[in-house]
Design a protein around this motif. Structure first.
Motif, short mmCIF file in Angstrom:
data_model
loop_
_atom_site.label_atom_id
_atom_site.label_comp_id
_atom_site.label_asym_id
_atom_site.label_seq_id
_atom_site.Cartn_x
_atom_site.Cartn_y
_atom_site.Cartn_z
N GLY A 106 13.45 -28.62 21.84
CA GLY A 106 13.43 -27.45 20.97
C GLY A 106 14.79 -26.81 20.73
O GLY A 106 14.90 -25.79 20.06
N ILE A 107 15.84 -27.42 21.27
CA ILE A 107 17.20 -26.89 21.13
C ILE A 107 17.98 -27.78 20.18
O ILE A 107 17.88 -29.01 20.25
CB ILE A 107 17.90 -26.83 22.50
N ASP A 108 18.75 -27.18 19.28
CA ASP A 108 19.63 -27.96 18.40
C ASP A 108 20.70 -28.62 19.26
O ASP A 108 21.45 -27.93 19.96
CB ASP A 108 20.28 -27.06 17.35
N PHE A 109 20.78 -29.94 19.20
CA PHE A 109 21.71 -30.71 20.01
C PHE A 109 22.56 -31.60 19.13
O PHE A 109 22.07 -32.17 18.16
CB PHE A 109 20.94 -31.61 20.99
N PRO A 110 23.83 -31.78 19.48
CA PRO A 110 24.62 -32.82 18.81
C PRO A 110 24.15 -34.19 19.32
O PRO A 110 23.31 -34.28 20.22
CB PRO A 110 26.05 -32.52 19.27
N ALA A 111 24.70 -35.25 18.76
CA ALA A 111 24.33 -36.60 19.22
C ALA A 111 24.86 -36.83 20.63
O ALA A 111 26.00 -36.48 20.94
CB ALA A 111 24.90 -37.65 18.27
N THR A 112 24.02 -37.42 21.48
CA THR A 112 24.41 -37.72 22.86
C THR A 112 24.30 -39.22 23.17
O THR A 112 24.75 -39.66 24.21
CB THR A 112 23.54 -36.94 23.86
N HIS A 113 23.65 -39.96 22.27
CA HIS A 113 23.49 -41.41 22.43
C HIS A 113 23.62 -42.07 21.06
O HIS A 113 23.31 -41.46 20.03
CB HIS A 113 22.11 -41.76 23.00
N ASP A 136 34.14 -35.92 15.36
CA ASP A 136 34.24 -34.51 15.73
C ASP A 136 33.27 -34.26 16.87
O ASP A 136 32.06 -34.51 16.74
CB ASP A 136 33.91 -33.61 14.54
N TRP A 137 33.79 -33.75 17.98
CA TRP A 137 33.03 -33.63 19.22
C TRP A 137 32.68 -32.18 19.52
O TRP A 137 33.29 -31.26 18.98
CB TRP A 137 33.83 -34.23 20.37
N GLY A 138 31.73 -31.99 20.42
CA GLY A 138 31.36 -30.64 20.83
C GLY A 138 30.17 -30.12 20.05
O GLY A 138 29.39 -30.89 19.49
N TRP A 139 30.03 -28.81 19.99
CA TRP A 139 28.87 -28.15 19.39
C TRP A 139 29.30 -27.37 18.16
O TRP A 139 30.41 -26.84 18.10
CB TRP A 139 28.22 -27.22 20.40
N ASP A 140 28.39 -27.25 17.19
CA ASP A 140 28.68 -26.46 15.99
C ASP A 140 28.97 -25.01 16.37
O ASP A 140 29.85 -24.37 15.81
CB ASP A 140 27.52 -26.51 14.99
N SER A 141 28.20 -24.50 17.31
CA SER A 141 28.43 -23.15 17.83
C SER A 141 27.93 -23.11 19.27
O SER A 141 27.11 -23.93 19.68
CB SER A 141 27.69 -22.10 16.98
N VAL A 142 28.45 -22.16 20.03
CA VAL A 142 28.06 -22.04 21.44
C VAL A 142 26.61 -21.53 21.50
O VAL A 142 26.30 -20.49 20.92
CB VAL A 142 29.00 -21.08 22.19
N PRO A 143 25.71 -22.25 22.18
CA PRO A 143 24.32 -21.80 22.28
C PRO A 143 24.21 -20.42 22.94
O PRO A 143 25.01 -20.06 23.81
CB PRO A 143 23.66 -22.88 23.15
N THR A 144 23.20 -19.69 22.53
CA THR A 144 22.98 -18.33 23.04
C THR A 144 22.85 -18.33 24.57
O THR A 144 23.40 -17.45 25.25
CB THR A 144 21.71 -17.72 22.41
N GLN A 145 22.13 -19.31 25.12
CA GLN A 145 21.94 -19.36 26.57
C GLN A 145 23.27 -19.55 27.30
O GLN A 145 23.48 -19.00 28.39
CB GLN A 145 21.00 -20.50 26.96
N ILE A 146 24.17 -20.32 26.70
CA ILE A 146 25.48 -20.55 27.32
C ILE A 146 26.32 -19.27 27.27
O ILE A 146 27.01 -18.93 28.23
CB ILE A 146 26.21 -21.71 26.62
#
Length: 198
Positions: A106-113, A136-146
């Motif tokens: 349920g969380i927006d994730f970048p590609a990991t595999h 381009d690596w990393g996340w589009d934006s920092v997740p709220t939980q982080i």
């Protein structure tokens, strides 16, 4: 000092701690950066962006290669002889980025595999890194939980300057020590921690 790749702004931490002047900014910035790197280590991933970087990986099998968090692909190449020369360029039809639909739990994730599809297979040669990805690596934006975990941990690290020996205060039964574990931070980070197989 300045914050490098911190997961919250200095102003947010100051507001949370009700600090209005700038006298302690260096300590606060240090706490934010330390908390951000501690989160990276706990999750085994980074949430800031690194664009147009070349990284290499070792496939876990012929079908799937586990990668760092990837936002977009520029190119994927493989080494046919595992000699450090990446001589085969893959087309978009040759691979599939996962998780599918960029969502996991349920969380927006970048590609990991990256999964090899069609007639393609990842070259396996012992422990050699045979896959090269530019993107381009990393996340589009920092997740709220982080951000929330970083806020709690930054405040905790900042306040530790008043308890350098780990003693938070004293009670009728003696010294009260700073807890080594914060269950709220652990719960916030849990969905983002990489799962390792034994």
């Amino acid at each position: 000092m300045a914050i490098t790749n911190g997961y919250i702004e200095l102003s947010l931490l100051k507001s949370s701690l009700q600090i209005e002047d700038n006298l302690l900014d260096d300590f606060l910035e240090l706490a934010i950066e330390s908390a951000s790197r501690q989160i990276d280590a706990a999750c085994e991933r980074t949430f800031y962006q690194a664009d147009d970087e070349t990284r290499i990986f070792t496939p876990r099998d012929s079908y799937v290669v586990e990668i760092d968090d990837l936002r977009s692909v520029t190119s994927i190449k493989t080494s046919s002889d595992a000699d450090g020369s990446f001589d085969i360029t893959w087309q978009a039809k040759d691979y599939q980025l996962e998780p599918l639909n960029s969502k996991a739990g349920g969380i927006d994730f970048p590609a990991t595999h990256v999964r090899a599809i069609d007639d393609y297979l990842w070259p396996i040669d012992g422990l050699e890194a045979t896959v090269q990805i530019v993107g381009d690596w990393g996340w589009d934006s920092v997740p709220t939980q982080i951000k929330q975990a970083c806020l709690i941990l930054s405040a905790r690290l900042f306040e530790r300057r008043n308890s350098p020996l780990g003693i938070a205060g004293f009670s009728d039964v003696g010294a009260v020590f700073v807890s080594k574990f914060d269950s709220d931070i652990d719960k916030l980070l849990m969905p983002f921690k990489k799962v390792r197989m034994a």
